[in-house]
Motif scaffolding. Structure first.
Motif, PDB file in Angstrom:
ATOM      1  N   VAL A 127      19.188  -6.236  27.105  1.00  0.00           N
ATOM      2  CA  VAL A 127      19.979  -7.702  27.438  1.00  0.00           C
ATOM      3  C   VAL A 127      19.383  -8.687  26.475  1.00  0.00           C
ATOM      4  O   VAL A 127      20.091  -9.538  25.640  1.00  0.00           O
ATOM      5  N   THR A 128      18.159  -8.829  26.354  1.00  0.00           N
ATOM      6  CA  THR A 128      17.464  -9.527  25.277  1.00  0.00           C
ATOM      7  C   THR A 128      17.911  -9.322  23.964  1.00  0.00           C
ATOM      8  O   THR A 128      18.147 -10.319  23.129  1.00  0.00           O
ATOM      9  N   ALA A 129      17.921  -7.989  23.527  1.00  0.00           N
ATOM     10  CA  ALA A 129      18.218  -7.559  22.353  1.00  0.00           C
ATOM     11  C   ALA A 129      19.784  -8.017  21.958  1.00  0.00           C
ATOM     12  O   ALA A 129      19.970  -8.732  20.999  1.00  0.00           O
ATOM     13  N   GLY A 130      20.616  -8.012  22.995  1.00  0.00           N
ATOM     14  CA  GLY A 130      22.135  -8.182  22.901  1.00  0.00           C
ATOM     15  C   GLY A 130      22.322  -9.747  22.716  1.00  0.00           C
ATOM     16  O   GLY A 130      23.044 -10.196  21.747  1.00  0.00           O
ATOM     17  N   LEU A 131      21.447 -10.595  23.283  1.00  0.00           N
ATOM     18  CA  LEU A 131      21.665 -12.075  23.163  1.00  0.00           C
ATOM     19  C   LEU A 131      21.256 -12.515  21.640  1.00  0.00           C
ATOM     20  O   LEU A 131      21.477 -13.465  21.225  1.00  0.00           O
ATOM     21  N   LEU A 132      19.963 -11.942  21.188  1.00  0.00           N
ATOM     22  CA  LEU A 132      19.491 -12.277  19.894  1.00  0.00           C
ATOM     23  C   LEU A 132      19.983 -11.818  18.912  1.00  0.00           C
ATOM     24  O   LEU A 132      19.675 -11.896  17.599  1.00  0.00           O
ATOM     25  N   ALA A 133      20.813 -10.612  19.040  1.00  0.00           N
ATOM     26  CA  ALA A 133      21.495  -9.782  17.858  1.00  0.00           C
ATOM     27  C   ALA A 133      22.060 -10.657  16.674  1.00  0.00           C
ATOM     28  O   ALA A 133      21.891 -10.529  15.719  1.00  0.00           O
ATOM     29  N   PRO A 134      22.959 -11.559  17.130  1.00  0.00           N
ATOM     30  CA  PRO A 134      23.662 -12.155  16.157  1.00  0.00           C
ATOM     31  C   PRO A 134      22.401 -13.175  15.317  1.00  0.00           C
ATOM     32  O   PRO A 134      22.758 -13.362  14.113  1.00  0.00           O
ATOM     33  N   LEU A 135      21.550 -13.903  16.060  1.00  0.00           N
ATOM     34  CA  LEU A 135      20.734 -14.416  15.037  1.00  0.00           C
ATOM     35  C   LEU A 135      19.887 -13.439  14.135  1.00  0.00           C
ATOM     36  O   LEU A 135      19.562 -13.986  13.102  1.00  0.00           O
ATOM     37  N   ALA A 136      19.685 -12.202  14.641  1.00  0.00           N
ATOM     38  CA  ALA A 136      18.871 -11.366  13.649  1.00  0.00           C
ATOM     39  C   ALA A 136      19.739 -11.106  12.693  1.00  0.00           C
ATOM     40  O   ALA A 136      19.127 -11.029  11.441  1.00  0.00           O
ATOM     41  N   GLY A 137      20.844 -10.968  12.707  1.00  0.00           N
ATOM     42  CA  GLY A 137      22.105 -10.400  11.670  1.00  0.00           C
ATOM     43  C   GLY A 137      22.062 -11.600  10.758  1.00  0.00           C
ATOM     44  O   GLY A 137      22.157 -11.563   9.464  1.00  0.00           O
ATOM     45  N   ARG A 138      22.367 -12.965  11.195  1.00  0.00           N
ATOM     46  CA  ARG A 138      22.283 -14.197  10.266  1.00  0.00           C
ATOM     47  C   ARG A 138      20.945 -14.379   9.648  1.00  0.00           C
ATOM     48  O   ARG A 138      21.019 -14.681   8.178  1.00  0.00           O
TER      49      ARG A 138
END
Length: 408
Positions: A60-71
């Motif tokens: 869940v944590t990874a899913g919430l932060l994935a867009p930030l990591a991609g940007r």
């Protein structure tokens, strides 16, 4: 971005380096509890449900932060983000190794690991290759998944040996050390430094040309927004199916009346089938559009689930050979399909947007499937998974399967 003339000499080293980093990252997170949950439960007295719930918290944590990591990869490059993820992996593993209460296990362990997972698993590695190679990244992504596919093959025996030799806490400390002493230097030394891109090819009309040429990218209009939605739909449905079967395979096959030996054999054939499919994709799929690859992978998943409904032992073995092959192809398509249809411009942002629902589905599907297994007949769970595969297949039919002549 690195020039096309310099890339071929560095590609094998880059792919192997990223593959080794992925093996360490997956073994340090997604595959961790398959080996250590039981010894952790015996040592702490915590229930297996509580322990496995840690992985859900991490996803869940990874899913919430994935867009930030991609940007962040778009802005700073994969070298920086993957290197930071190795340090955060080590921090999360150290927190798990020193946890003596559920609170520290969840909030200082798996949540930190979730931060690392958002920036250190397949999506980040695929984005790194897409950023460096543009549309030429298809075969490199296939090669990466081939190397990284050994994560469970190498990680599970290693964790088992470490647990027997020094206990589960010692195993976690060694895993943390591998992230700092092996994965971190690999990411810093093997991945080129980020260079802002002067131009990009956001539309698939330019993709066909770069498969056979190193000419400058051609600018084009942005692709239709619904393409991203459809890609996200089919990948999320497949992520839910994969997570459910990964966790409940033995229990599900037992519930439909198959012997434990058959269930074990069915699970064992998945890995080799994945490897063979990725090899075929790598060497013979060069001219195949990723949309067709995705359709084949989804159709294989659906065929496997329908075979399971027969209840025969031989059908179950064949089903999981087919499922493993389809899953192997879909892992590659997960990186190449967005690249072909959405483009390499802001590829990290695209992958992050796609990763969020996928990771959330992987977190939610296993506990929901467990409830379904407890309250209904197992055949209904298989039918539900088949329905998800059908939705994926229908969604893929609305995506273009040609790189030339596609209207924006």
């Amino acid at each position: 971005m690195q020039s096309a003339s310099k890339q071929p000499q560095k590609l094998p080293r880059l792919i192997v380096a990223l593959g080794v980093g992925q093996i360490i990252a997956w073994a340090s997170s997604y595959y961790l509890l398959a080996i250590l949950a039981l010894p952790m439960s015996r040592s702490t007295g915590w229930s297996l449900g509580l322990l496995v719930g840690g992985l859900s918290a991490g996803l869940v944590t990874a899913g919430l932060l994935a867009p930030l990591a991609g940007r962040t990869i778009d802005r700073r490059g994969g070298r920086t983000v993957l290197a930071v993820s190795s340090v955060v992996f080590a921090m999360g593993l150290a927190a798990l190794a020193t946890s003596h209460s559920p609170t520290t296990y969840y909030y200082l362990g798996w949540v930190v690991l979730g931060v690392a997972m958002s920036a250190g698993l397949y999506d980040a590695a695929f984005t790194t290759l897409g950023q460096l190679l543009g549309a030429n990244a298809k075969q490199s992504i296939a090669g990466l998944t081939l190397v990284a596919g050994f994560a469970s093959t190498l990680g599970w025996p290693a964790l088992t040996y470490l647990d027997e030799a020094m206990g589960w806490r010692g195993a976690l400390w060694v895993a943390a050390a591998f992230n700092l002493l092996v994965a971190l230097p690999i990411h810093l030394l093997a991945i080129p430094k980020h260079q802002p891109r002067i131009s990009a090819s956001p539309h698939p009309s330019a993709v066909a040309a770069v498969h056979t040429s190193t000419a400058a990218p051609v600018s084009a209009a942005a692709p239709p927004a619904h393409w991203l939605v459809l890609i996200g739909l089919l990948l999320t449905c497949q992520a839910a199916i994969m997570a459910t079967l990964s966790v409940h395979l033995i229990a599900l096959l037992g519930a439909i009346g198959l012997a434990p030996s058959v269930a074990l054999l069915a699970g064992m054939v998945i890995g080799p089938a994945q490897v063979i499919a990725r090899l075929l994709e790598m060497y013979f799929g060069r001219g195949v559009h990723p949309t067709w690859s995705a359709r084949v992978g989804i159709a294989a998943t659906l065929a496997a689930l329908l075979l399971l409904l027969t209840g025969y032992s031989w059908a179950a073995i064949i089903a999981f050979v087919i499922y493993g092959a389809g899953n192997g192809i879909l892992t590659v398509a997960r990186g190449t399909l967005p690249l072909a249809l959405i483009g390499s411009a802001d590829y990290g942002k695209t992958m992050g947007q796609l990763a969020r629902p996928m990771l959330l589905a992987q977190a939610a599907a296993p506990p929901l499937a467990a409830i379904a297994l407890e309250r209904t007949e197992p055949v209904w769970l298989i039918c539900l998974l088949a329905l998800l595969a059908t939705v994926s297949l229908v969604g893929s039919c609305w995506l273009p399967a040609k790189t030339q002549g596609v209207s924006p």
